[in-house]
Scaffold this motif. Structure first.
Motif, PDB file in Angstrom:
ATOM      1  N   GLU A  55       0.820  -1.209   0.000  1.00  0.00           N
ATOM      2  CA  GLU A  55       0.000   0.000   0.000  1.00  0.00           C
ATOM      3  C   GLU A  55       0.853   1.258   0.000  1.00  0.00           C
ATOM      4  N   LEU A  56       1.945   1.251   0.770  1.00  0.00           N
ATOM      5  CA  LEU A  56       2.807   2.430   0.804  1.00  0.00           C
ATOM      6  C   LEU A  56       3.438   2.686  -0.564  1.00  0.00           C
ATOM      7  N   MET A  57       3.880   1.619  -1.245  1.00  0.00           N
ATOM      8  CA  MET A  57       4.463   1.798  -2.575  1.00  0.00           C
ATOM      9  C   MET A  57       3.414   2.289  -3.566  1.00  0.00           C
ATOM     10  N   LEU A  58       2.199   1.764  -3.467  1.00  0.00           N
ATOM     11  CA  LEU A  58       1.106   2.276  -4.303  1.00  0.00           C
ATOM     12  C   LEU A  58       0.861   3.762  -4.042  1.00  0.00           C
ATOM     13  N   ARG A  59       0.823   4.114  -2.773  1.00  0.00           N
ATOM     14  CA  ARG A  59       0.539   5.504  -2.390  1.00  0.00           C
ATOM     15  C   ARG A  59       1.591   6.455  -2.937  1.00  0.00           C
ATOM     16  N   PHE A  60       2.859   6.072  -2.807  1.00  0.00           N
ATOM     17  CA  PHE A  60       3.932   6.943  -3.260  1.00  0.00           C
ATOM     18  C   PHE A  60       4.020   6.972  -4.787  1.00  0.00           C
ATOM     19  N   MET A  61       4.055   5.789  -5.406  1.00  0.00           N
ATOM     20  CA  MET A  61       4.401   5.691  -6.825  1.00  0.00           C
ATOM     21  C   MET A  61       3.203   5.796  -7.754  1.00  0.00           C
ATOM     22  N   TYR A  62       2.044   5.337  -7.315  1.00  0.00           N
ATOM     23  CA  TYR A  62       0.847   5.370  -8.172  1.00  0.00           C
ATOM     24  C   TYR A  62      -0.027   6.585  -7.857  1.00  0.00           C
ATOM     25  N   LYS A  63      -0.429   6.707  -6.608  1.00  0.00           N
ATOM     26  CA  LYS A  63      -1.333   7.800  -6.248  1.00  0.00           C
ATOM     27  C   LYS A  63      -0.671   9.167  -6.389  1.00  0.00           C
ATOM     28  N   HIS A  64       0.566   9.288  -5.873  1.00  0.00           N
ATOM     29  CA  HIS A  64       1.243  10.588  -5.881  1.00  0.00           C
ATOM     30  C   HIS A  64       2.273  10.719  -7.005  1.00  0.00           C
ATOM     31  N   GLU A  65       2.486   9.654  -7.766  1.00  0.00           N
ATOM     32  CA  GLU A  65       3.304   9.685  -8.990  1.00  0.00           C
ATOM     33  C   GLU A  65       4.704  10.254  -8.772  1.00  0.00           C
ATOM     34  N   VAL A  66       5.361   9.824  -7.700  1.00  0.00           N
ATOM     35  CA  VAL A  66       6.741  10.258  -7.498  1.00  0.00           C
ATOM     36  C   VAL A  66       7.633   9.609  -8.545  1.00  0.00           C
ATOM     37  N   ASN A  67       8.827  10.131  -8.693  1.00  0.00           N
ATOM     38  CA  ASN A  67       9.755   9.649  -9.721  1.00  0.00           C
ATOM     39  C   ASN A  67      10.481   8.399  -9.236  1.00  0.00           C
ATOM     40  N   GLY A  68      10.114   7.234  -9.793  1.00  0.00           N
ATOM     41  CA  GLY A  68      10.733   5.980  -9.418  1.00  0.00           C
ATOM     42  C   GLY A  68      11.765   5.527 -10.441  1.00  0.00           C
ATOM     43  N   TYR A  69      12.839   4.913  -9.964  1.00  0.00           N
ATOM     44  CA  TYR A  69      13.889   4.426 -10.860  1.00  0.00           C
ATOM     45  C   TYR A  69      14.217   2.979 -10.533  1.00  0.00           C
ATOM     46  N   PHE A  70      14.259   2.131 -11.565  1.00  0.00           N
ATOM     47  CA  PHE A  70      14.626   0.728 -11.421  1.00  0.00           C
ATOM     48  C   PHE A  70      16.124   0.566 -11.595  1.00  0.00           C
ATOM     49  N   LEU A  71      16.783   0.131 -10.546  1.00  0.00           N
ATOM     50  CA  LEU A  71      18.211  -0.167 -10.578  1.00  0.00           C
ATOM     51  C   LEU A  71      18.359  -1.657 -10.885  1.00  0.00           C
ATOM     52  N   ASN A  72      18.848  -1.969 -12.070  1.00  0.00           N
ATOM     53  CA  ASN A  72      18.903  -3.359 -12.529  1.00  0.00           C
ATOM     54  C   ASN A  72      20.098  -4.078 -11.896  1.00  0.00           C
ATOM     55  N   LYS A  73      19.926  -4.388 -10.626  1.00  0.00           N
ATOM     56  CA  LYS A  73      20.989  -5.005  -9.827  1.00  0.00           C
ATOM     57  C   LYS A  73      20.328  -5.780  -8.694  1.00  0.00           C
ATOM     58  N   VAL A  74      20.865  -6.936  -8.347  1.00  0.00           N
ATOM     59  CA  VAL A  74      20.364  -7.667  -7.182  1.00  0.00           C
ATOM     60  C   VAL A  74      20.807  -6.931  -5.922  1.00  0.00           C
ATOM     61  N   LEU A  75      19.833  -6.486  -5.145  1.00  0.00           N
ATOM     62  CA  LEU A  75      20.132  -5.695  -3.953  1.00  0.00           C
ATOM     63  C   LEU A  75      20.055  -6.511  -2.671  1.00  0.00           C
ATOM     64  N   VAL A  76      19.217  -7.538  -2.654  1.00  0.00           N
ATOM     65  CA  VAL A  76      18.938  -8.261  -1.411  1.00  0.00           C
ATOM     66  C   VAL A  76      18.866  -9.763  -1.672  1.00  0.00           C
ATOM     67  N   ASN A  77      19.410 -10.531  -0.751  1.00  0.00           N
ATOM     68  CA  ASN A  77      19.171 -11.972  -0.673  1.00  0.00           C
ATOM     69  C   ASN A  77      18.179 -12.197   0.465  1.00  0.00           C
ATOM     70  N   MET A  78      16.966 -12.571   0.099  1.00  0.00           N
ATOM     71  CA  MET A  78      15.861 -12.678   1.052  1.00  0.00           C
ATOM     72  C   MET A  78      15.591 -14.138   1.394  1.00  0.00           C
ATOM     73  N   LEU A  79      15.531 -14.451   2.679  1.00  0.00           N
ATOM     74  CA  LEU A  79      15.261 -15.806   3.112  1.00  0.00           C
ATOM     75  C   LEU A  79      13.810 -16.164   2.804  1.00  0.00           C
ATOM     76  N   ALA A  80      13.596 -17.349   2.223  1.00  0.00           N
ATOM     77  CA  ALA A  80      12.242 -17.785   1.865  1.00  0.00           C
ATOM     78  C   ALA A  80      11.375 -17.906   3.112  1.00  0.00           C
ATOM     79  N   GLY A  81      10.089 -17.654   2.914  1.00  0.00           N
ATOM     80  CA  GLY A  81       9.142 -17.752   4.020  1.00  0.00           C
ATOM     81  C   GLY A  81       8.212 -16.558   4.012  1.00  0.00           C
TER      82      GLY A  81
END
Length: 249
Positions: free
Chosen positions: A174-200
Motif C-alpha cells: 500500500e505504501l508503494m502504491l501511495r507513493f508511486m501510483y497515487k502521488h506519482e513520485v519519480n521511481g527508478y529501477f536499478l537493474n541489480k540484485v540488492l537483497v538476498n531474502m530468506l524464503a518464508g
C-alpha cells in the motif's frame, strides 16, 4: 547522500549476524544503521550489543508489529534516503547502498528499487525476482516492486504518510502504491540484485493467510484508486510465476 537503513527484529538470533555483517561491510561512506527490536528473548539483544559500535540507533521495546516498528525507525532516521532490511535478509554485495545512492543522485529519483534473490535455508537460490522500470499504469496490471529493495527519500514519509497498521501484510504494498501510483513520485529501477531474502513469510504460510493477504491487497488497491482492483489482485501473484520458470530454464 546519507542512507538510513532500518532493521526490524524479533527473536532472530540465528539470522541477524549475517544481516548486520552485510550492512557494516558496505562501501558507502555515509550510513545510519537503525535496529528496532520488539523485545526479543532469544539472545538477539546480545548479538546487537556486539555490534553496538556500528549501529546508530538501538531501540528494544514491545510494538504493534513489523510496520509499527518500521515507523519507529523512520521517525528516528536522519538520512536523505530511507530503506529497510529484514533481520532474515542480507544485502547482496558490498556496493548495494553506494549503487542506490548514486541512482538517487544521477537519476533525480524519489524512489529506487531493484532485484532480489529468494534463498533457501541452505543458501541456494530458489527464486529470482527480476523487476523492471514501471510506468504508473503498471500498477493497474498487478505490478509491484520488491519491497525489500525499496528505498525512498525520507521527505516522502513526511509528505504522504507512514506504513498503515490497518492493512496487515499489505502495508508495504500500500505504501508503494501511495507513493508511486497515487502521488506519482519519480521511481527508478536499478537493474541489480540488492537483497538476498530468506524464503518464508507469514502471508504465504497457509491458505487462510494467503486469502487474508489477498483481501488486504484489494483494500490497498481500492484505497489508492487502482482502476480495476479485482483484476489487479488476480494478476499480482500470477506475475511472479516467470520468476520460478526462469530459474528452472
Amino acid at each position: 547522500m546519507k542512507v538510513s537503513l532500518i532493521t526490524v527484529v524479533y527473536n532472530a538470533a540465528n539470522t541477524l549476524p549475517r544481516c548486520i555483517d552485510s550492512v557494516i561491510s558496505q562501501n558507502h561512506p555515509d550510513i545510519e544503521y537503525i535496529i528496532i527490536d520488539g523485545g526479543s528473548t532469544d539472545g538477539t539483544l546480545q548479538i546487537v550489543d556486539r555490534y553496538r559500535d556500528f549501529v546508530s540507533v538501538i531501540i528494544s521495546e514491545p510494538d504493534k508489529g513489523i510496520y509499527d516498528a518500521m515507523n519507529k525507525g523512520i521517525t528516528r532516521a536522519t538520512g536523505d534516503i530511507v530503506g529497510t532490511l529484514n533481520a532474515d535478509d542480507a544485502l547482496a554485495d558490498n556496493d548495494v547502498l553506494a549503487a542506490v545512492a548514486r541512482s538517487f543522485e544521477l537519476k533525480k529519483a524519489d524512489v529506487v528499487y531493484g532485484n532480489l534473490n529468494v534463498i533457501g535455508s541452505q543458501g541456494n537460490i530458489i527464486r529470482r525476482w527480476i523487476s523492471k522500470q514501471c510506468v504508473r499504469n503498471s500498477f493497474n496490471w498487478g505490478f509491484m516492486p520488491p519491497h525489500p529493495t525499496f528505498y525512498c527519500k525520507r521527505e516522502l514519509f513526511e509528505k504522504f504518510g507512514f506504513y498503515s497498521l490497518e492493512l496487515g501484510s499489505a502495508a508495504d504494498y500500500e505504501l508503494m502504491l501511495r507513493f508511486m501510483y497515487k502521488h506519482e513520485v519519480n521511481g527508478y529501477f536499478l537493474n541489480k540484485v540488492l537483497v538476498n531474502m530468506l524464503a518464508g513469510g507469514v502471508s504465504n504460510s497457509s491458505l487462510k493467510n494467503r486469502i487474508k493477504a489477498w483481501k488486504s491487497d484489494l483494500k490497498a488497491m481500492r484505497h489508492n484508486h487502482i482502476k480495476i482492483p479485482v483484476l489487479a489482485v488476480v494478476l499480482k501473484p500470477l506475475r511472479k510465476l516467470h520468476q520460478f520458470l526462469k530459474l528452472k530454464a
